[in-house]
Design an enzyme around this catalytic site. Structure first.
Site, mmCIF file in Angstrom:
data_model
loop_
_atom_site.group_PDB
_atom_site.id
_atom_site.type_symbol
_atom_site.label_atom_id
_atom_site.label_comp_id
_atom_site.label_asym_id
_atom_site.label_seq_id
_atom_site.Cartn_x
_atom_site.Cartn_y
_atom_site.Cartn_z
ATOM 1 N N ASN A 79 42.631 47.671 106.969
ATOM 2 C CA ASN A 79 42.569 47.852 105.446
ATOM 3 C C ASN A 79 41.641 47.318 104.663
ATOM 4 O O ASN A 79 42.050 47.075 103.394
ATOM 5 C CB ASN A 79 43.758 48.944 104.638
ATOM 6 C CG ASN A 79 45.057 47.330 104.925
ATOM 7 O OD1 ASN A 79 43.639 45.632 104.758
ATOM 8 N ND2 ASN A 79 45.897 47.343 104.629
ATOM 9 N N GLU A 129 45.191 45.442 92.528
ATOM 10 C CA GLU A 129 45.227 46.208 93.597
ATOM 11 C C GLU A 129 44.832 47.616 93.236
ATOM 12 O O GLU A 129 45.234 48.320 92.868
ATOM 13 C CB GLU A 129 46.352 45.963 94.807
ATOM 14 C CG GLU A 129 46.885 44.655 95.511
ATOM 15 C CD GLU A 129 48.100 44.667 96.104
ATOM 16 O OE1 GLU A 129 47.827 45.575 96.599
ATOM 17 O OE2 GLU A 129 48.925 44.029 96.429
ATOM 18 N N GLU A 148 57.002 36.432 98.147
ATOM 19 C CA GLU A 148 56.697 37.872 98.089
ATOM 20 C C GLU A 148 58.525 38.305 99.412
ATOM 21 O O GLU A 148 58.607 38.127 100.216
ATOM 22 C CB GLU A 148 55.574 38.182 99.279
ATOM 23 C CG GLU A 148 55.891 40.142 99.347
ATOM 24 C CD GLU A 148 55.135 40.962 99.661
ATOM 25 O OE1 GLU A 148 55.400 41.686 99.324
ATOM 26 O OE2 GLU A 148 53.687 40.140 99.686
ATOM 27 N N ASN A 191 56.603 47.002 113.877
ATOM 28 C CA ASN A 191 55.901 47.124 113.490
ATOM 29 C C ASN A 191 55.392 47.733 112.306
ATOM 30 O O ASN A 191 56.135 49.135 112.531
ATOM 31 C CB ASN A 191 54.220 47.155 114.459
ATOM 32 C CG ASN A 191 54.439 48.148 116.077
ATOM 33 O OD1 ASN A 191 53.674 48.976 114.975
ATOM 34 N ND2 ASN A 191 55.001 48.048 116.427
ATOM 35 N N TRP A 203 49.362 56.224 101.113
ATOM 36 C CA TRP A 203 50.399 57.081 101.170
ATOM 37 C C TRP A 203 51.300 57.785 100.605
ATOM 38 O O TRP A 203 52.038 58.189 100.450
ATOM 39 C CB TRP A 203 51.564 55.396 100.610
ATOM 40 C CG TRP A 203 51.243 54.748 100.143
ATOM 41 C CD1 TRP A 203 52.101 55.272 98.195
ATOM 42 C CD2 TRP A 203 50.545 53.772 99.795
ATOM 43 N NE1 TRP A 203 51.419 53.897 97.759
ATOM 44 C CE2 TRP A 203 51.033 53.021 98.449
ATOM 45 C CE3 TRP A 203 49.668 53.162 100.452
ATOM 46 C CZ2 TRP A 203 49.697 53.044 97.068
ATOM 47 C CZ3 TRP A 203 48.504 51.778 99.801
ATOM 48 C CH2 TRP A 203 49.257 51.548 98.671
ATOM 49 N N HIS A 252 49.122 36.740 99.681
ATOM 50 C CA HIS A 252 49.267 36.632 98.948
ATOM 51 C C HIS A 252 50.218 35.496 98.637
ATOM 52 O O HIS A 252 51.582 34.897 98.628
ATOM 53 C CB HIS A 252 50.880 37.714 98.336
ATOM 54 C CG HIS A 252 50.456 39.353 98.083
ATOM 55 N ND1 HIS A 252 49.705 40.247 97.854
ATOM 56 C CD2 HIS A 252 50.383 39.511 99.199
ATOM 57 C CE1 HIS A 252 49.444 40.429 97.509
ATOM 58 N NE2 HIS A 252 49.940 40.834 98.802
ATOM 59 N N HIS A 277 58.969 41.052 99.778
ATOM 60 C CA HIS A 277 58.931 42.675 99.950
ATOM 61 C C HIS A 277 59.910 43.351 100.709
ATOM 62 O O HIS A 277 60.310 44.903 100.320
ATOM 63 C CB HIS A 277 57.991 42.827 101.008
ATOM 64 C CG HIS A 277 57.353 44.286 100.558
ATOM 65 N ND1 HIS A 277 55.992 43.929 100.107
ATOM 66 C CD2 HIS A 277 57.320 45.629 101.508
ATOM 67 C CE1 HIS A 277 55.953 45.782 100.540
ATOM 68 N NE2 HIS A 277 56.629 46.391 101.548
ATOM 69 N N ASP A 311 53.003 42.108 103.753
ATOM 70 C CA ASP A 311 52.220 42.754 104.596
ATOM 71 C C ASP A 311 51.001 42.104 105.064
ATOM 72 O O ASP A 311 49.686 42.345 104.882
ATOM 73 C CB ASP A 311 51.598 44.190 103.679
ATOM 74 C CG ASP A 311 52.821 44.630 103.610
ATOM 75 O OD1 ASP A 311 53.675 45.187 103.578
ATOM 76 O OD2 ASP A 311 52.318 45.782 102.529
ATOM 77 N N GLU A 339 55.386 41.376 94.805
ATOM 78 C CA GLU A 339 55.937 42.547 94.989
ATOM 79 C C GLU A 339 57.634 41.779 95.743
ATOM 80 O O GLU A 339 57.808 41.607 96.530
ATOM 81 C CB GLU A 339 55.879 43.956 96.463
ATOM 82 C CG GLU A 339 55.059 44.146 96.312
ATOM 83 C CD GLU A 339 54.316 45.114 97.448
ATOM 84 O OE1 GLU A 339 54.472 44.457 98.436
ATOM 85 O OE2 GLU A 339 53.568 46.123 96.616
ATOM 86 N N PHE A 366 48.387 49.160 109.557
ATOM 87 C CA PHE A 366 48.983 49.695 108.125
ATOM 88 C C PHE A 366 47.781 48.198 107.541
ATOM 89 O O PHE A 366 47.417 47.916 106.551
ATOM 90 C CB PHE A 366 49.935 49.436 107.467
ATOM 91 C CG PHE A 366 49.833 49.523 106.171
ATOM 92 C CD1 PHE A 366 49.707 50.937 106.148
ATOM 93 C CD2 PHE A 366 50.732 49.168 105.404
ATOM 94 C CE1 PHE A 366 50.020 51.432 104.308
ATOM 95 C CE2 PHE A 366 50.598 49.453 103.837
ATOM 96 C CZ PHE A 366 49.614 51.362 103.714
ATOM 97 N N HIS A 395 43.599 38.400 102.416
ATOM 98 C CA HIS A 395 44.003 37.384 103.282
ATOM 99 C C HIS A 395 43.421 36.826 104.164
ATOM 100 O O HIS A 395 42.085 36.854 104.060
ATOM 101 C CB HIS A 395 44.835 38.436 104.266
ATOM 102 C CG HIS A 395 45.932 39.265 103.770
ATOM 103 N ND1 HIS A 395 47.040 38.066 103.128
ATOM 104 C CD2 HIS A 395 46.199 40.185 102.880
ATOM 105 C CE1 HIS A 395 47.979 38.227 103.001
ATOM 106 N NE2 HIS A 395 47.691 40.355 102.922
#
Length: 945
Positions: free
Chosen positions: A455, A388, A272, A448, A905, A247, A274, A49, A323, A452, A213
């Site tokens: 954060n 997390e 990942e 997209n 979420w 990640h 995901h 992400d 993930e 998100f 990140h």
């Protein structure tokens, strides 16, 4: 000629290019070209992400090595039980180049290592590493040599004391000539698992961490050292001691800096899957981790990470990725890493966070009650560290103090990593040539995930969010608690004493500093506590005559000297305790005989109440009983209101959860578009020559017309008008259709008491009607002229705080320009609030006039003042879309819902911070303030008034 190909975008790909280069004697120019492919099958393993940005964002280096060389080495340290001796072992890999292996041999080679330490700024030898192995290197082969040495009284590495040695490894040929040399920094430390404990140097530590990140606001995923250093200094300044590389493995320089400054690191493999998830079951055999054709790709990424980063002391845990489900391929990865490196622990959250491939129970976004349940499970021997938690999306991080109350009190809970560090916004110039922070979709990119990736705890330029204050407070290494009449001070460091710290105290009465000084403390060993009676402190004499006064004691802890990451006197801990609270003190009205007379006049739709000396005038709208205007010395101090208000511009957390989200339920109930119906005639009566009483009762219902076809879900903003922002919309009950009456959601009665001195007390009763969801707020909103843009308040501050995120905000006397109260979150929403406000003054600097608002019932309020209305904040999708209004919107909330933040979420505001639709009563007082009246308020308000 093609030389090589690589698919891992985060780790180096080394290619031997000697054979394809021209010999120097030919004097020909060599050309190296690189082709970047945007997609490959490796993309399925890199579905993190974040921004998917193409190109090369790691360094490209051309280097040469001797034909007989040190190809690699692995340094390990071990410490004796009494910490008096450390063993340093280096496994050195020697190789010859392919060409050299066919042309020459080295019948004898020796390897030596020298370990240096810095003493008074001079590098001195601490140990020599050598080997008795006389193995010869044969042509075209490689060999491994082990060299060892010992250090007496070693200086150990930790985040608190990042002591480093320098290791130099020499390769000599048979004539004892130096052939090759390598060097690295070495941190002497040991890691192991105890019962429900991760132990560093045999101490159970706490992880006060964040996820990070790689992100630069202009360069995207490209790293620059200055940005890395800024991140580390900010983290250290805010008591963050650990980082999870999310990640993927990060830039090599990042680890060197973490070694140097002192940060614990989880290094995470670039795996990942995901989005490649054909089923919601993380253990499904349809996952790539069950597919043998993917096993080598996944294993290769783990191997390459470990081999590149294995010599960094800061790395205490290897992670298998993020993930990507769980299956045999992960078992292969964990098995290889454990065999290769037994000096570190292993982490992987996928498959439920408690698989056999992880040494740490490492859930993400698990609720407080669930982590407590695991910690109390005696069959689970592993510690729990949240990989997390506390999703920092916009105005968030509510409830985080509850995690740390649990962590501080429960064995087996060892901290966690907040998601995440930085808002991943990119600078973009809009069509109006203004530069703003862009997020998903702003470049025409599709698909997209909107905002998100916005954060973080800091903005893209590394300016801190207000929530970072809360994090610093909860992460502080000196814990200070008030236990009835005893103050407990604990050194929560694990390796250093408090010898380098200075302790100070401050005492405030009703926000005014009345005393301060140094607090003499004994040197506390790691983990040690010190207690003293609050009445026996150096402030004890100042506690006399504190009845009816709010007394706050603050303990502040500072670093005495400068470090690599801060200047001297940097505050590392600060805690405030309210020793006595004056909220219960009633504010008594003056005797009516002492007050000036007031005049009462009704004219058409207006009711005018005026001081006999014409110093002030209040005009009510007769149709609904709401103040239309309030003037003092012919200067407007109130444009509109107070009016009931029950809505806030949804935060990112409010919108999370689709049809179960708070924002969806508010929209469904029509809270963003309420209309007032005058339930009865506005009543005004004279109590005395100096006191007027007025009463209005309002029926409040959704504005059906403006609510049709609107939605604020999924990032969309409602195009509806709110009660507090539009002109009065009154409908006589007699003409209101019965169907609309059935939709009444609030009955609000407001009783005004206006005195001759200009003071107005308002009692508000709120009675919700029908079925309503938890409410955003219960309070009033008023509009004051832009001229009254200087605000002084007595409450929590100075930074933004909310009911479930206020432990770091001290109660005090603060002042600011209204513009500075606004918090420019990239995606706008509710912001800028101040909790537990007792009173606030809005004044004009140029004309010495203002409006003083205070609680009249001993119950502090949540205050918000902004140039933007709730509608403005609700409609905007970027900060730069907001435009100043002609008046300042001021909210005083008797109840305000928490922010939440366990995730973004699902509806996750904890129950104690929800505002249920039940009856409420509250009372506020408003008073005009002039330069003359300021002087007459001494004894009721602080001296500066």
């Amino acid at each position: 000629m093609l030389v090589g190909y690589s698919q891992d975008s985060r780790l180096p790909a080394d290619f031997e290019i000697t054979e394809v280069c021209y010999e120097p004697a030919l004097k020909k120019e060599n050309l190296i070209a690189v082709q970047v492919l945007r997609w490959s099958d490796g993309s399925y393993l890199e579905d993190q992400d974040h921004w998917w940005l193409s190109g090369i964002h790691r360094d490209v280096i051309l280097y040469s090595k001797p034909k007989f060389m040190i190809a690699d080495y692995f340094v390990k340290t071990n410490i004796s039980d009494d910490f008096t001796v450390a063993t340093i072992e280096a496994e050195v890999l020697l190789e010859t180049s392919y060409k050299a292996g066919h042309q020459m041999s080295f019948p004898k080679a020796s390897v030596e290592g020298f370990l240096f330490e810095s003493k008074d700024g001079v590098m001195v030898e601490a140990s020599k590493l050598s080997s008795n192995d006389d193995t010869h290197l044969t042509m075209g082969s490689h060999m491994r040599k082990i060299i060892q040495g010992k250090i007496c009284r070693p200086r150990l590495w930790s985040a608190e004391q990042p002591n480093l040695y320098t290791l130099v490894i020499l390769l000599r040929d048979e004539s004892d000539k130096n052939v090759d040399v390598e060097a690295c920094q070495v941190g002497v430390r040991t890691l192991c698992l105890g019962f429900k404990e991760l132990q560093l140097n045999k101490k159970s530590i706490l992880i006060t961490g964040v996820n990070r990140h790689e992100h630069h606001p202009r360069l995207g995923k490209t790293n620059i050292e200055a940005c890395m250093i800024k991140d580390i200094i900010l983290m250290k300044n805010n008591n963050i001691n650990a980082v999870r590389n999310s990640h993927y493995p990060q830039h090599p320089r990042w680890y060197e800096l973490c070694n140097l400054f002192g940060l614990y690191v989880i290094d995470e493999a670039n795996v990942e899957t995901h989005g490649c998830d054909p089923t919601s079951n993380p253990n499904s055999k349809e996952q790539l981790t069950w597919d043998t054709s993917w096993s080598s790709s996944m294993l290769e990424r783990a191997i390459n990470m470990v081999e590149r980063d294995k010599n960094h002391a800061c790395i205490i845990i290897w992670s298998l990725g993020n993930e990507a489900g769980y299956g045999p391929n992960h078992s292969a990865m964990s098995g290889w890493i454990r065999q290769r490196d037994s000096t570190r622990l292993l982490h992987y959250e996928g498959g439920g966070s408690r698989t056999s491939s992880t040494d740490i129970v490492c859930p993400m976004y698990m609720r407080v009650w669930d982590i407590l349940s695991i910690a109390q499970d005696q069959t689970e021997r592993r510690p729990l560290i949240l990989c997390e938690y506390s999703h920092s999306m916009g105005n968030s991080n509510g409830n985080i103090h509850e995690y740390w109350e649990a962590i501080d009190e429960t064995h087996g809970l060892q901290g966690g990593f907040i998601w995440d560090w930085v808002d991943q916004g990119l600078l973009r110039q809009g069509s109006d040539e203004k530069v703003h922070w862009a997020y998903g979709g702003d470049f025409g990119d599709s698909p997209n995930d909107l905002n998100f990736c916005i954060n973080g705890l800091v903005w893209p330029d590394r300016s801190p969010h207000p929530a970072l204050h809360e994090v610093k407070f909860l992460y502080q290494p000196v814990k200070i608690h008030l236990l009835q009449d005893v103050i407990e001070i604990q050194n929560r460091n694990f390796f250093i004493t408090t010898e380098g710290l200075d302790f100070h105290w401050q005492l405030h009465k009703d926000g005014i500093l009345v005393g301060y000084g140094e607090l003499l403390m004994p040197k506390l060993q790691p983990g040690e506590k010190h207690f003293f009676n609050i009445q026996g402190g150096p402030w004890s004499i100042l506690l006399e005559h504190a009845d009816g006064i709010t007394v706050g004691l603050t303990i502040i802890v500072k670093l005495r000297t400068s470090t690599s990451w801060c200047e001297a006197n940097h505050v590392i801990a600060s805690s405030q305790f309210i020793i006595s609270d004056g909220l219960s003190k009633e504010v008594k009205a003056k005797d009516g005989t002492e007050l000036p007379h007031v005049l009462l006049e009704e004219c058409n739709e207006i009711v005018r109440i005026e001081a006999a000396n014409h110093e002030w005038t209040v005009e009510f709208n007769k149709n609904d009983g709401i103040i239309k205007s309030w003037k003092v010395n012919n200067v407007v101090i109130l444009d509109d209101g107070p009016k009931p208000c029950f809505y806030r511009a949804p935060t990112d957390n409010d919108r999370g959860g689709g049809n179960t989200s708070y924002a969806f339920l508010w929209h469904q109930a029509g809270l963003e578009s309420l209309t007032m119906l005058n339930a009865a005639e506005f009543q005004v009566q004279r109590i005395s020559d100096s006191v007027i009483q007025a009463t209005t009762c309002l029926l409040i219902q959704p504005n059906i017309a403006s609510n049709l076809g609107t939605s604020n879900m999924g990032g969309e903003r409602a195009e509806a008008n709110m009660l507090v922002d539009d002109p009065h919309k009154t409908v006589s009950p007699e003409t209101t259709p019965g169907k609309e009456n059935e939709q009444i959601c609030f009955l609000v009665c407001m009783k005004y008491k206006i005195q001759g001195d200009g003071r107005m007390m308002i009692d508000v009763e709120v009675n919700p009607q029908g079925q309503l969801p938890p409410l955003p707020r219960v309070g009033v909103v008023l509009a004051v002229p832009n001229e009254l843009n200087h605000v002084i308040w007595y409450g929590r501050g100075p930074f933004e705080c909310y009911p479930d995120r206020k432990t770091a905000a001290h109660i005090g006397l603060y002042e600011a320009h209204v513009a500075d109260l606004h918090v420019p979150y990239i995606f706008p929403g509710e912001c800028g609030g101040r909790a537990d406000v007792r009173w606030a003054l809005f004044k004009s600097i140029s004309r010495n006039v203002g409006l003083l608002a205070s609680t009249n019932d001993g119950c502090p309020v949540q205050m918000n003042a902004s140039y933007y209305t709730t509608v403005d904040l609700d409609r905007a999708t970027h900060q730069e879309e907001l435009q100043y209004r002609d008046s300042i919107q001021v909210h005083f909330d008797h109840r305000h819902m928490g922010l939440g933040g366990d995730d973004s979420w699902s509806p996750c505001v904890h129950e104690k911070y929800l505002v249920y639709p039940i009856p409420y009563k509250f009372s506020l007082s408003f008073c005009p303030v002039t330069s003359e009246s300021m002087l007459s308020m001494k004894g009721t308000h602080p001296d500066w008034l």
